[in-house]
Scaffold this motif. Structure first.
Motif, PDB file in Angstrom:
ATOM      1  N   GLY A 189       0.789  -1.224   0.000  1.00  0.00           N
ATOM      2  CA  GLY A 189       0.000   0.000   0.000  1.00  0.00           C
ATOM      3  C   GLY A 189       0.819   1.269   0.000  1.00  0.00           C
ATOM      4  N   HIS A 190       2.122   1.185   0.300  1.00  0.00           N
ATOM      5  CA  HIS A 190       2.947   2.394   0.316  1.00  0.00           C
ATOM      6  C   HIS A 190       3.081   3.008  -1.070  1.00  0.00           C
ATOM      7  CE1 HIS A 190       5.354   2.959   4.273  1.00  0.00           C
ATOM      8  NE2 HIS A 190       4.064   2.828   4.483  1.00  0.00           N
ATOM      9  N   GLY A 191       2.972   2.188  -2.105  1.00  0.00           N
ATOM     10  CA  GLY A 191       3.061   2.704  -3.461  1.00  0.00           C
ATOM     11  C   GLY A 191       1.728   3.126  -4.035  1.00  0.00           C
ATOM     12  N   SER A 192       0.678   3.046  -3.234  1.00  0.00           N
ATOM     13  CA  SER A 192      -0.664   3.402  -3.696  1.00  0.00           C
ATOM     14  C   SER A 192      -0.958   4.862  -3.387  1.00  0.00           C
ATOM     15  CB  SER A 192      -1.706   2.508  -3.030  1.00  0.00           C
ATOM     16  OG  SER A 192      -3.021   2.985  -3.289  1.00  0.00           O
ATOM     17  N   LEU A 193      -1.556   5.536  -4.331  1.00  0.00           N
ATOM     18  CA  LEU A 193      -1.924   6.933  -4.145  1.00  0.00           C
ATOM     19  C   LEU A 193      -3.211   7.090  -3.342  1.00  0.00           C
ATOM     20  CD1 LEU A 193      -0.649   9.634  -5.200  1.00  0.00           C
ATOM     21  CD2 LEU A 193      -2.443   9.639  -6.947  1.00  0.00           C
ATOM     22  N   VAL A 194      -3.991   6.039  -3.204  1.00  0.00           N
ATOM     23  CA  VAL A 194      -5.320   6.138  -2.588  1.00  0.00           C
ATOM     24  C   VAL A 194      -5.270   6.719  -1.174  1.00  0.00           C
ATOM     25  CG1 VAL A 194      -7.331   4.815  -1.801  1.00  0.00           C
ATOM     26  CG2 VAL A 194      -6.313   4.339  -4.037  1.00  0.00           C
ATOM     27  N   GLU A 234      -4.719  10.430  -1.405  1.00  0.00           N
ATOM     28  CA  GLU A 234      -5.920  11.132  -1.867  1.00  0.00           C
ATOM     29  C   GLU A 234      -6.921  11.295  -0.733  1.00  0.00           C
ATOM     30  OE1 GLU A 234      -7.127  10.311  -6.265  1.00  0.00           O
ATOM     31  OE2 GLU A 234      -6.460   8.413  -5.407  1.00  0.00           O
ATOM     32  N   ARG A 246      -3.555  12.621 -11.550  1.00  0.00           N
ATOM     33  CA  ARG A 246      -3.475  11.489 -10.631  1.00  0.00           C
ATOM     34  C   ARG A 246      -2.445  10.466 -11.098  1.00  0.00           C
ATOM     35  NH1 ARG A 246      -5.149   6.536  -9.281  1.00  0.00           N
ATOM     36  NH2 ARG A 246      -5.912   6.243  -7.138  1.00  0.00           N
ATOM     37  N   ALA A 304       0.873   9.306  -9.098  1.00  0.00           N
ATOM     38  CA  ALA A 304       1.035   7.890  -8.771  1.00  0.00           C
ATOM     39  C   ALA A 304       2.378   7.368  -9.276  1.00  0.00           C
ATOM     40  CB  ALA A 304      -0.109   7.082  -9.376  1.00  0.00           C
ATOM     41  N   ARG A 305       2.784   7.790 -10.451  1.00  0.00           N
ATOM     42  CA  ARG A 305       4.087   7.383 -10.986  1.00  0.00           C
ATOM     43  C   ARG A 305       5.214   7.908 -10.103  1.00  0.00           C
ATOM     44  NH1 ARG A 305       6.326   5.829 -15.948  1.00  0.00           N
ATOM     45  NH2 ARG A 305       4.251   5.906 -16.936  1.00  0.00           N
ATOM     46  N   ARG A 359       5.333   5.850  -6.846  1.00  0.00           N
ATOM     47  CA  ARG A 359       5.914   4.514  -7.055  1.00  0.00           C
ATOM     48  C   ARG A 359       7.425   4.605  -7.249  1.00  0.00           C
ATOM     49  NH1 ARG A 359       1.460   4.004 -10.546  1.00  0.00           N
ATOM     50  NH2 ARG A 359       2.840   4.212 -12.367  1.00  0.00           N
ATOM     51  N   ARG A 409       5.985  11.403   0.784  1.00  0.00           N
ATOM     52  CA  ARG A 409       4.548  11.158   0.833  1.00  0.00           C
ATOM     53  C   ARG A 409       3.798  12.428   1.244  1.00  0.00           C
ATOM     54  NH1 ARG A 409       2.763   5.861   0.990  1.00  0.00           N
ATOM     55  NH2 ARG A 409       1.121   6.340   2.481  1.00  0.00           N
TER      56      ARG A 409
END
Length: 408
Positions: A43-48, A51, A69, A73-74, A77, A94
């Protein structure tokens, strides 16, 4: 107080015995890593989650535009894939991406924006060439409007100004405590003009926190940089545009074509300094910022990375200038002249811009920055080799690099 302070050290010392990164930051990273907080987690690489945090901060539930977005996100990651990134580094990147999402929500919420800036001024040039000094001097003139650091962090005029300034001051204080050398190399002040990279979604500025070569290749070869400048323009339209905007960043060199396409009435004030001096000084700054975010820093890697990247930027900038249909939109400034007499140089540039005189009391604006110098050999480079790599730039602007000529 006299004498050099006794600082706890991590990552080497600068002249004056000031450390790049404070020992307590190392301790925090050690404890956090031992607790498993430094390892990439699901989940650390997730933008959710970022947001969601942005929506909680703002109370705005707009869907973030797909292109913006995807770019964020890129970037996230890319950062999360860096094994050297410390727990403090992960938290910092982050938080920066969350802030950018927060500002996207705020700038797209609310009343219709005002008109586009008609004739903004952008100060550009290689890093460490006096762009900050000249930018702040120009911003002090009547009729000019800059973006101070507090406004760059929270560019929403609907929020209380005092609160936004207080937040910026806390950020500056934390930066200075974490990385004491930063105050000597590039001091931040909440109320002073800073680089517009804080409002521009994508620039190679992101490479200053960690090595993310894949992201940089995407930025150079695939990314639509005009979207970045449209986003910046939208922020400017939301803010007070009664005066003439003056902005600055060396990172604009990568995308002058795109900048001029979005801001067709812009004037570019280009400061010229010997690449050998500018690149060596920039590598020193990168040593500080990368030490703050990473477990280990390879100085020769810093030299190789940024020499190639700034050479790439200069090539793009020279081509954009050659293609420009309005050569009069460029004002060339000698670093030598600026360093010798900052006020006189700023007055000459303002006259060419058709703007009023400088005020008598400039406060910190006229203070020269720089900090202790480091030889290019520290970063695996040599001065003559750097200048040879920039031979086309050096030959084109030889008169500006070695003389104190007036701006023109």
């Amino acid at each position: 107080m006299t004498g050099s302070p006794s600082w706890p050290v991590w990552g080497g010392r600068t002249a004056g015995d000031v450390p790049e990164v404070a020992t307590w930051v190392r301790a925090v990273n050690t404890v956090a890593s031992a607790a498993g907080l430094g390892r990439p987690r699901a989940g650390h690489g997730s933008l959710v989650p970022l947001e969601r945090a942005a929506r909680r901060r703002t109370g705005i539930d707009l869907p973030v535009e797909d292109g913006f977005r995807a770019g964020m996100a890129r970037l996230l990651r890319s950062y999360m894939a860096v094994p050297e990134l410390t727990p403090v580094g992960r938290m910092a990147v982050r938080d920066d991406i969350t802030r950018r999402l927060t500002n996207w929500l705020r700038v797209h919420d609310g009343p219709a924006p005002g008109p586009a800036p008609a004739d903004p001024v952008f100060v550009v040039g290689l890093p460490r060439s006096g762009t900050t000094l000249l930018h702040r001097l120009l911003a002090a003139a009547p009729g000019m409007r800059c973006l101070p650091f507090w406004e760059l962090l929270t560019p929403d005029p609907r929020l209380a100004t005092a609160r936004r300034i207080r937040t910026a001051r806390m950020t500056v204080t934390l930066m200075n405590v974490m990385a004491p050398a930063a105050q000597a190399v590039h001091p931040l002040h909440a109320r002073e003009a800073e680089e517009c990279v804080f409002l521009t979604p994508h620039t190679p500025f992101h490479h200053t926190r960690a090595r993310i070569p894949g992201y940089h290749r995407w930025y150079v070869t695939q990314h639509d940089k005009r979207e970045d400048y449209r986003h910046l323009a939208l922020h400017l339209r939301r803010l007070n545009g009664r005066h003439r905007w003056v902005l600055k960043s060396p990172f604009h060199l990568w995308a002058l074509d795109d900048l001029l396409a979005v801001f067709p009435g812009a004037t570019l004030v280009w400061i010229h300094r010997r690449p050998s001096a500018a690149i060596a000084s920039w590598c020193r700054w990168m040593e500080v910022t990368l030490s703050l975010h990473n477990r280990a820093v390879d100085r020769h890697q810093i030299g190789a990375d940024w020499l190639g990247m700034w050479r790439e930027a200069m090539t793009a900038a020279l081509r954009a200038r050659a293609r420009s249909e309005a050569p009069g939109r460029f004002i060339d400034v000698s670093y030598q002249a600026l360093a010798a007499d900052p006020r006189a140089t700023a007055r000459q540039v303002l006259a060419l811009l058709g703007q009023g005189p400088l005020p008598l009391d400039l406060g910190r604006s006229v203070t020269r920055r720089g900090g202790p110098a480091r030889p290019p050999e520290r970063y695996g480079l040599t001065g003559p080799a750097i200048d040879r790599l920039f031979a086309d730039y050096v030959s084109t602007f030889a008169d500006r690099l070695d003389a104190e000529d007036a701006p023109r």
